[in-house]
Design a protein around this motif. Structure first.
Motif, short mmCIF file in Angstrom:
data_model
loop_
_atom_site.label_atom_id
_atom_site.label_comp_id
_atom_site.label_asym_id
_atom_site.label_seq_id
_atom_site.Cartn_x
_atom_site.Cartn_y
_atom_site.Cartn_z
N LEU A 92 1.04 -1.02 -0.28
CA LEU A 92 0.17 -0.08 -0.08
C LEU A 92 0.84 1.37 -0.58
O LEU A 92 1.56 1.05 0.28
N TYR A 93 0.56 1.98 -0.68
CA TYR A 93 1.09 3.64 -0.61
C TYR A 93 0.12 4.45 -0.28
O TYR A 93 -1.48 4.89 -0.02
N TYR A 94 0.62 4.99 1.69
CA TYR A 94 0.37 5.32 2.72
C TYR A 94 1.25 7.47 2.13
O TYR A 94 2.34 6.90 2.72
N ARG A 95 0.30 9.15 1.81
CA ARG A 95 1.08 9.15 2.20
C ARG A 95 0.23 10.90 2.28
O ARG A 95 -0.72 10.81 2.14
N VAL A 96 1.04 11.77 3.43
CA VAL A 96 1.07 12.77 3.85
C VAL A 96 -0.03 14.03 2.22
O VAL A 96 1.42 13.80 2.00
N THR A 97 -0.29 13.66 1.93
CA THR A 97 -1.11 15.07 0.39
C THR A 97 -0.73 16.38 0.88
O THR A 97 -0.23 17.49 0.16
N ALA A 98 -0.96 16.40 2.42
CA ALA A 98 -1.81 18.06 2.79
C ALA A 98 -1.36 18.37 3.73
O ALA A 98 -1.78 17.52 4.57
N GLY A 99 -1.44 19.56 4.76
CA GLY A 99 -0.81 18.87 5.98
C GLY A 99 0.20 18.60 6.81
O GLY A 99 1.38 18.21 5.62
N LYS A 100 -0.03 18.44 7.66
CA LYS A 100 1.12 18.07 8.55
C LYS A 100 1.54 16.51 8.38
O LYS A 100 1.09 15.26 8.81
N GLY A 101 2.26 16.23 9.14
CA GLY A 101 3.66 14.94 8.63
C GLY A 101 2.98 14.36 10.16
O GLY A 101 2.81 14.98 11.29
N HIS A 102 3.08 12.38 10.62
CA HIS A 102 3.03 12.88 11.18
C HIS A 102 3.88 12.23 12.43
O HIS A 102 5.20 12.28 12.11
N LEU A 103 4.00 12.73 13.90
CA LEU A 103 4.74 12.11 15.21
C LEU A 103 5.75 13.70 14.93
O LEU A 103 6.64 13.35 14.24
N SER A 104 5.44 14.71 15.09
CA SER A 104 6.56 15.60 15.10
C SER A 104 7.65 15.10 16.24
O SER A 104 7.23 14.78 17.36
N PRO A 105 8.83 15.65 16.22
CA PRO A 105 9.71 16.72 15.26
C PRO A 105 9.43 15.25 14.01
O PRO A 105 10.41 16.46 13.12
N PHE A 106 9.18 14.32 13.84
CA PHE A 106 9.77 13.44 13.21
C PHE A 106 8.68 13.83 11.33
O PHE A 106 9.82 13.50 10.31
N ASN A 107 7.65 14.70 11.78
CA ASN A 107 6.65 14.67 10.92
C ASN A 107 6.08 14.09 9.00
O ASN A 107 6.98 13.87 8.06
N PHE A 108 6.56 12.37 9.44
CA PHE A 108 7.10 10.89 8.69
C PHE A 108 5.81 11.98 7.69
O PHE A 108 4.74 11.71 8.02
N LYS A 109 6.09 11.61 6.39
CA LYS A 109 5.13 12.44 5.60
C LYS A 109 4.73 11.27 4.13
O LYS A 109 3.61 10.84 3.76
N SER A 110 5.26 9.57 4.68
CA SER A 110 4.44 8.86 3.52
C SER A 110 5.42 7.18 3.98
O SER A 110 6.06 7.38 5.43
N LEU A 111 4.54 6.13 4.65
CA LEU A 111 4.68 5.44 5.34
C LEU A 111 5.12 4.40 4.07
O LEU A 111 3.64 3.60 3.77
N ALA A 112 5.60 3.02 4.94
CA ALA A 112 5.20 1.38 4.06
C ALA A 112 4.20 0.90 4.84
O ALA A 112 4.25 0.74 5.97
N MET A 113 3.27 0.22 4.09
CA MET A 113 2.01 -0.75 4.15
C MET A 113 2.26 -1.71 3.89
O MET A 113 2.12 -1.66 2.92
#
Length: 216
Positions: A169-190
């Motif tokens: 699966l493709y999981y990507r933040v396309t707008a807004g804040k990434g996950h988990l500050s200060p890492f700010n993950f924008k994409s994850l492998a699923m």
């Protein structure tokens, strides 16, 4: 220790066919069970609850509950984090368009907490998990809005072996804040695995960790 918050973020993200009956999953980090996740419902009437009670040193222990309810053309959503972080997010959607968002505390709002910046056609967190949990094979593309960001989820590859289907699966933040500050993950492998047409496992990878959700 600096990576422990990543575990909490991944288990929240894991937070899914037996429609309208409770589905239960174990949340695992290697051989360690971190907690549990339960889901019931279908479509826009759904509820998931993840409970972490065995994270290393208890740093990420807590709960996340997401509830979606539909009435006519209106869908209301409430997401509640309880633990080291307390956050409430409510979303109202009417005829496919987000019409109201509330984030508490207000400091947790992002640019995407402005409803004018949210495109029509997004689903809430409980609805998207239901797409996975109630599915029988790899999901079609969906867009998720959680009050702080928009995420695109889609299948990029599918492998079938006997009665088992494995979905990349493709999981990507396309707008807004990434996950988990200060890492700010924008994409994850699923990876999602369906066995005998029922979701049996989901794996989410980030920051060197693989968190698994395994059907009980």
């Amino acid at each position: 220790m600096t990576r422990l918050p990543v575990i909490a973020a991944l288990t929240t993200l894991l937070a899914g066919p037996v429609v309208a009956q409770t589905q239960s999953f174990a949340l695992m980090l290697g051989n360690r069970q971190l907690g549990t996740l339960s889901f019931d419902g279908n479509g826009s009437n759904a509820r998931l609850l993840s409970r972490l009670d065995n994270t290393p040193l208890g740093v990420a222990d807590g709960t996340f509950e997401a509830t979606s309810r539909a009435s006519g053309g209106t869908v209301t959503y409430l997401g509640q984090n309880r633990g080291s972080k307390t956050r409430d997010i409510s979303i109202t959607r009417e005829n496919g368009k987000v019409t109201a968002v509330s984030v508490t505390p207000a400091d947790d709002m992002t640019d995407l907490s402005d409803i004018e910046k949210v495109a029509a056609g997004t689903l809430n967190t409980a609805e998207v998990f239901g797409v996975l949990a109630n599915g029988t094979t790899c999901p079609n593309p969906v867009a998720m809005y959680d009050g702080r960001r928009v995420v695109q989820l889609a299948t990029t590859a599918m492998d079938t072996t006997g009665d088992t289907v494995t979905c990349q699966l493709y999981y990507r933040v396309t707008a807004g804040k990434g996950h988990l500050s200060p890492f700010n993950f924008k994409s994850l492998a699923m990876t999602a695995t369906y066995t005998a047409s029922a979701l049996s496992q989901v794996t989410v990878s980030a920051g060197g960790f693989n968190v698994q959700m395994v059907r009980q």
